[in-house]
Design a protein around this motif. Structure first.
Motif, short mmCIF file in Angstrom:
data_model
loop_
_atom_site.label_atom_id
_atom_site.label_comp_id
_atom_site.label_asym_id
_atom_site.label_seq_id
_atom_site.Cartn_x
_atom_site.Cartn_y
_atom_site.Cartn_z
N LYS A 174 61.54 -95.78 -8.61
CA LYS A 174 60.35 -95.79 -7.75
C LYS A 174 60.32 -94.58 -6.81
O LYS A 174 59.28 -93.98 -6.59
CB LYS A 174 60.32 -97.07 -6.92
CG LYS A 174 60.00 -98.32 -7.74
CD LYS A 174 59.99 -99.55 -6.84
CE LYS A 174 59.64 -100.81 -7.65
NZ LYS A 174 59.64 -102.01 -6.80
N LYS A 175 61.51 -94.22 -6.27
CA LYS A 175 61.54 -93.16 -5.25
C LYS A 175 61.83 -91.78 -5.83
O LYS A 175 61.37 -90.77 -5.29
CB LYS A 175 62.61 -93.50 -4.20
CG LYS A 175 62.30 -94.76 -3.41
CD LYS A 175 63.39 -95.02 -2.39
CE LYS A 175 63.10 -96.28 -1.57
NZ LYS A 175 64.17 -96.55 -0.58
N ASN A 176 62.63 -91.72 -6.89
CA ASN A 176 63.08 -90.43 -7.40
C ASN A 176 62.83 -90.26 -8.89
O ASN A 176 63.69 -89.77 -9.63
CB ASN A 176 64.58 -90.24 -7.12
CG ASN A 176 64.90 -90.23 -5.64
OD1 ASN A 176 64.29 -89.49 -4.88
ND2 ASN A 176 65.86 -91.06 -5.25
N LEU A 177 61.67 -90.71 -9.35
CA LEU A 177 61.37 -90.64 -10.78
C LEU A 177 61.44 -89.21 -11.29
O LEU A 177 62.07 -88.93 -12.31
CB LEU A 177 59.98 -91.23 -11.04
CG LEU A 177 59.50 -91.16 -12.49
CD1 LEU A 177 60.43 -91.94 -13.39
CD2 LEU A 177 58.07 -91.68 -12.60
N SER A 178 60.81 -88.29 -10.56
CA SER A 178 60.79 -86.89 -11.03
C SER A 178 62.19 -86.28 -11.00
O SER A 178 62.54 -85.43 -11.83
CB SER A 178 59.84 -86.05 -10.18
OG SER A 178 60.30 -85.97 -8.84
N TYR A 179 63.05 -86.72 -10.06
CA TYR A 179 64.41 -86.18 -9.98
C TYR A 179 65.23 -86.63 -11.19
O TYR A 179 65.96 -85.83 -11.79
CB TYR A 179 65.09 -86.65 -8.68
CG TYR A 179 66.41 -85.96 -8.40
CD1 TYR A 179 66.43 -84.82 -7.60
CD2 TYR A 179 67.60 -86.41 -8.95
CE1 TYR A 179 67.63 -84.16 -7.34
CE2 TYR A 179 68.80 -85.75 -8.71
CZ TYR A 179 68.81 -84.62 -7.91
OH TYR A 179 69.98 -83.96 -7.66
N ILE A 190 75.17 -86.84 -24.26
CA ILE A 190 74.69 -86.47 -22.93
C ILE A 190 74.78 -87.70 -22.03
O ILE A 190 74.21 -88.75 -22.34
CB ILE A 190 73.25 -85.94 -22.98
CG1 ILE A 190 73.19 -84.64 -23.78
CG2 ILE A 190 72.72 -85.71 -21.57
CD1 ILE A 190 71.81 -84.02 -23.86
N ASN A 191 75.53 -87.57 -20.94
CA ASN A 191 75.70 -88.65 -19.97
C ASN A 191 74.74 -88.45 -18.81
O ASN A 191 74.86 -87.47 -18.07
CB ASN A 191 77.14 -88.70 -19.47
CG ASN A 191 78.13 -88.91 -20.59
OD1 ASN A 191 77.98 -89.80 -21.41
ND2 ASN A 191 79.17 -88.06 -20.64
N LEU A 192 73.80 -89.37 -18.64
CA LEU A 192 72.82 -89.30 -17.57
C LEU A 192 73.13 -90.34 -16.49
O LEU A 192 73.83 -91.33 -16.75
CB LEU A 192 71.41 -89.56 -18.12
CG LEU A 192 70.92 -88.59 -19.21
CD1 LEU A 192 69.56 -89.05 -19.74
CD2 LEU A 192 70.82 -87.18 -18.67
N THR A 193 72.61 -90.11 -15.30
CA THR A 193 72.82 -91.06 -14.20
C THR A 193 72.14 -92.39 -14.51
O THR A 193 70.97 -92.43 -14.92
CB THR A 193 72.26 -90.49 -12.89
OG1 THR A 193 72.93 -89.25 -12.60
CG2 THR A 193 72.47 -91.47 -11.74
N GLU A 194 72.87 -93.47 -14.32
CA GLU A 194 72.33 -94.82 -14.55
C GLU A 194 71.18 -95.07 -13.59
O GLU A 194 71.35 -95.05 -12.36
CB GLU A 194 73.44 -95.86 -14.34
CG GLU A 194 72.99 -97.30 -14.51
CD GLU A 194 72.73 -97.66 -15.97
OE1 GLU A 194 71.69 -98.31 -16.21
OE2 GLU A 194 73.54 -97.29 -16.83
N PRO A 195 69.97 -95.33 -14.09
CA PRO A 195 68.82 -95.56 -13.19
C PRO A 195 68.80 -97.01 -12.69
O PRO A 195 69.29 -97.91 -13.36
CB PRO A 195 67.62 -95.26 -14.07
CG PRO A 195 68.08 -95.61 -15.46
CD PRO A 195 69.55 -95.32 -15.51
N ASN A 196 68.22 -97.21 -11.53
CA ASN A 196 67.91 -98.55 -11.04
C ASN A 196 66.47 -98.55 -10.57
O ASN A 196 65.81 -97.50 -10.51
CB ASN A 196 68.88 -98.99 -9.93
CG ASN A 196 68.91 -98.00 -8.76
OD1 ASN A 196 67.87 -97.59 -8.25
ND2 ASN A 196 70.12 -97.60 -8.37
N ILE A 197 65.98 -99.69 -10.25
CA ILE A 197 64.55 -99.80 -9.94
C ILE A 197 64.18 -98.98 -8.71
O ILE A 197 63.09 -98.40 -8.64
CB ILE A 197 64.14 -101.29 -9.77
CG1 ILE A 197 62.62 -101.41 -9.81
CG2 ILE A 197 64.75 -101.86 -8.50
CD1 ILE A 197 62.00 -100.99 -11.13
#
Length: 594
Positions: free
Chosen positions: A55-60, A44-51
């Motif tokens: 902070k802004k789109n944790l639930s997304y 499963i390839n997920l979007t690479e998170p950044n800080i």
């Protein structure tokens, strides 16, 4: 205090553990990519998170991971592939509705996930605002289906999409989404419901990317696939094309029993397939019925009687004749299919470790908290393994409208039953010549012995074998329009042939449907035998078949009442009655025995 990199790594660890838990597979591999999250096998390839995104789109980010994990767990690529066709628009709609099914089903099981997914859909919709003239029907199906199936409102931004779909679906709007909601646990039926509505909207018959009507190579289409036809016309090797069109399962059995059409050349085509063809010995059981010779009889596939290009041209001519009935055919097919699918009973397995909460036992838990929660899982009940054989009268009296009606019946039944995973074969019967052919010539050479019995050369035609998909065989029905094919009819032996083919199958339920316009007629036979010779044999064979509980026999009379021969019979006096008769009668024929 954790640094940004540490926060990101902790987040990845948490998401990885969650995805594996939801996906029910600890061997899942989780990768992080810059764009286009996806599933590739067990990765499963997920979007690479950044800080910032954390902070802004944790639930997304969590919702995206939840959605893909649910897809891995609840979505079958094998089933999905069966409903994919060359129409990109219909494929997109099927895709977004399947995403809704997965998210809705997952949300019912996991309340936390349900909240994340609703926030994600609300956010996507807000970012995707368009004017009324720019609305996409794919987006409309995506957002409206999520709201209608889950009951979670996505706000006023969804109103334009909802109005678009209501204008498209009209009276089908409520029933469509109700059907989808009721079949969240069955991906196959869920997808069939989508195909139903796409057919009624005409989307399966259009290719928006080309801006015009484009006939599709799809099992549910009525029109020929123009692209396939163009490719096949470039192929100069007609024999190779014929072999490609025949299913491998047909080739093994049928190639050994077919003969080339060679009446004009004077060649004797002797049939050697004794397993299927009723020869003299097999008919001895029927008193006072005999065959003078079966040396010139043949079983032959439709593409052996006609060049591939001519067959395709004949099929197009047939399509032009039935074009005005296209909407009716779609309606009949959908109604019959819904009737068949509705016969699936729902059963539950109780006392499971997971699944749907068994609310009937909540009282015990409230009374005694030490009692464990009890879950239930729906058990899928498949249709009884079934095969249907259509036997079409190819006699000269069927020319014109009757044969068109027979083709319509075959189209409707074969395609609809195939969509419901019921195998279908289509057979035809006639004679190789008028007034006896080589059998009569042989009889004359032998001094015209009295009471010779059946005195004509039989031709039994295989339009579609049970194991061949409809889209590969549909052009074969064009043969019914070819001049010189429809001659005389010996119904009794044809019925016995079709019956024996069914007997050799392994399916548990076997249904034989005869489409005819009346009594058997063969001038050569009747001129030297009693007048009721062929009719008596037909009645004897019908009686034997009807007394055999392993095969169900039904007749469709075209322009004639065939109930004087068959116990179960339907009569269609005119093509205009086709819709009403099939809708009211055929669904009862396929009622599953308990």
């Amino acid at each position: 205090m954790l640094k940004n990199n540490e926060i990101i790594e902790e987040f990845k660890k948490s998401i990885t553990a969650t995805v594996k838990s939801i996906g029910k597979d600890q061997d899942l591999e989780i990768n992080y990519v810059k764009e286009n999250p996806s599933i590739e096998g067990k990765t499963i390839n997920l979007t690479e998170p950044n800080i910032e995104s954390i902070k802004k789109n944790l639930s997304y980010l969590r919702a995206e991971a939840d959605s893909l994990a649910l897809e891995f767990r609840l979505h079958s690529k094998e089933i999905h592939q069966k409903f994919i066709n060359k129409n990109e628009l219909s494929n997109e709609i099927i895709g977004v509705l399947e995403q809704t099914r997965v998210e809705a089903k997952g949300g019912n099981e996991f309340k936390g996930i349900k909240k994340n997914l609703s926030n994600k859909n609300f956010s996507d919709l807000s970012k995707n605002l368009k004017s009324s003239s720019e609305l996409s029907i794919v987006d409309a199906f995506r957002y409206v289906s999520y709201e209608e199936i889950t009951g979670i409102k996505l706000g006023k931004n969804n109103d334009n999409y909802k109005n678009l779909l209501k204008n498209k679906l009209k009276n089908n709007y409520d029933s469509f989404f109700k059907d989808l909601k009721n079949n969240l646990n069955n991906q196959e039926i869920f997808s069939l419901k989508i195909l139903d509505i796409l057919e009624e909207l005409g989307i399966l018959h259009n290719n928006d990317s080309k801006g015009n009507e484009d006939e599709k190579n799809n099992e549910n289409d009525i029109d020929d696939n123009k692209e396939d036809t163009q490719k096949e016309e470039k192929n100069n090797d007609d024999k190779e094309s014929a072999n490609i069109e025949m299913d491998s399962s047909e080739t093994d059995i049928e190639q050994s029993i077919v003969n080339n059409e060679s009446e004009e050349m004077g060649e004797d085509n002797t049939n050697s397939e004794s397993e299927y063809f009723p020869n003299i010995e097999k008919l001895d059981q029927y008193k006072n019925y005999k065959i003078f010779t079966d040396k010139f009889d043949e079983i032959i596939t439709a593409n052996e009687l006609c060049e591939i290009k001519e067959l395709e041209k004949l099929r197009r001519n047939l399509d032009q004749q039935v074009f005005s009935f296209q909407a009716l055919i779609v309606k009949i097919a959908n109604r019959l299919q819904r009737k068949l699918l509705a016969q699936q009973n729902r059963h539950w397995e109780f006392n499971m470790e997971e699944g749907f909460l068994d609310t009937s036992r909540l009282a015990k838990i409230i009374a005694n908290p030490n009692n464990k929660l009890s879950y239930k899982v729906e058990k899928e009940i498949e249709f009884k393994d079934t095969i249907v054989s259509l036997l079409i009268d190819n006699s000269g009296s069927m020319r014109g409208r009757p044969i068109t009606v027979a083709a319509l019946c075959s189209d409707i039944l074969a395609k609809t039953l195939e969509r419901c995973l019921i195998k279908t074969e289509i057979l035809g019967f006639t004679t190789r010549a008028w007034k006896g052919g080589k059998s009569r010539e042989n009889w004359i050479k032998n001094g015209k012995p009295s009471n010779p019995g059946r005195l004509n050369d039989l031709r039994h035609i295989i339009y579609k074998s049970a194991d061949a998909p409809w889209r590969r065989s549909k052009k074969n029905l064009g043969l019914l329009l070819k001049e010189g094919i429809l001659k005389e009819n010996v119904d009794g032996e044809a019925l016995l042939w079709a019956y024996k083919r069914l007997q050799s199958r392994n399916e548990k339920r076997k249904i034989l449907i005869v489409i005819s316009d009346g009594a058997p007629v063969d001038d050569s036979t009747l001129s030297v035998n009693p007048g009721n010779y062929l009719e008596k044999n037909l009645r004897d064979i019908i009686k034997d078949v009807e007394n055999n509980e392993k095969v169900e026999l039904i007749a469709i009379g075209i322009g004639h009442d065939v109930s004087r021969y068959y116990k179960k019979a339907i009569t269609i006096m005119d093509v205009d009655q086709l819709g009403e008769v099939l809708l009211n009668q055929l669904s009862n024929i396929f009622s599953i025995k308990q």
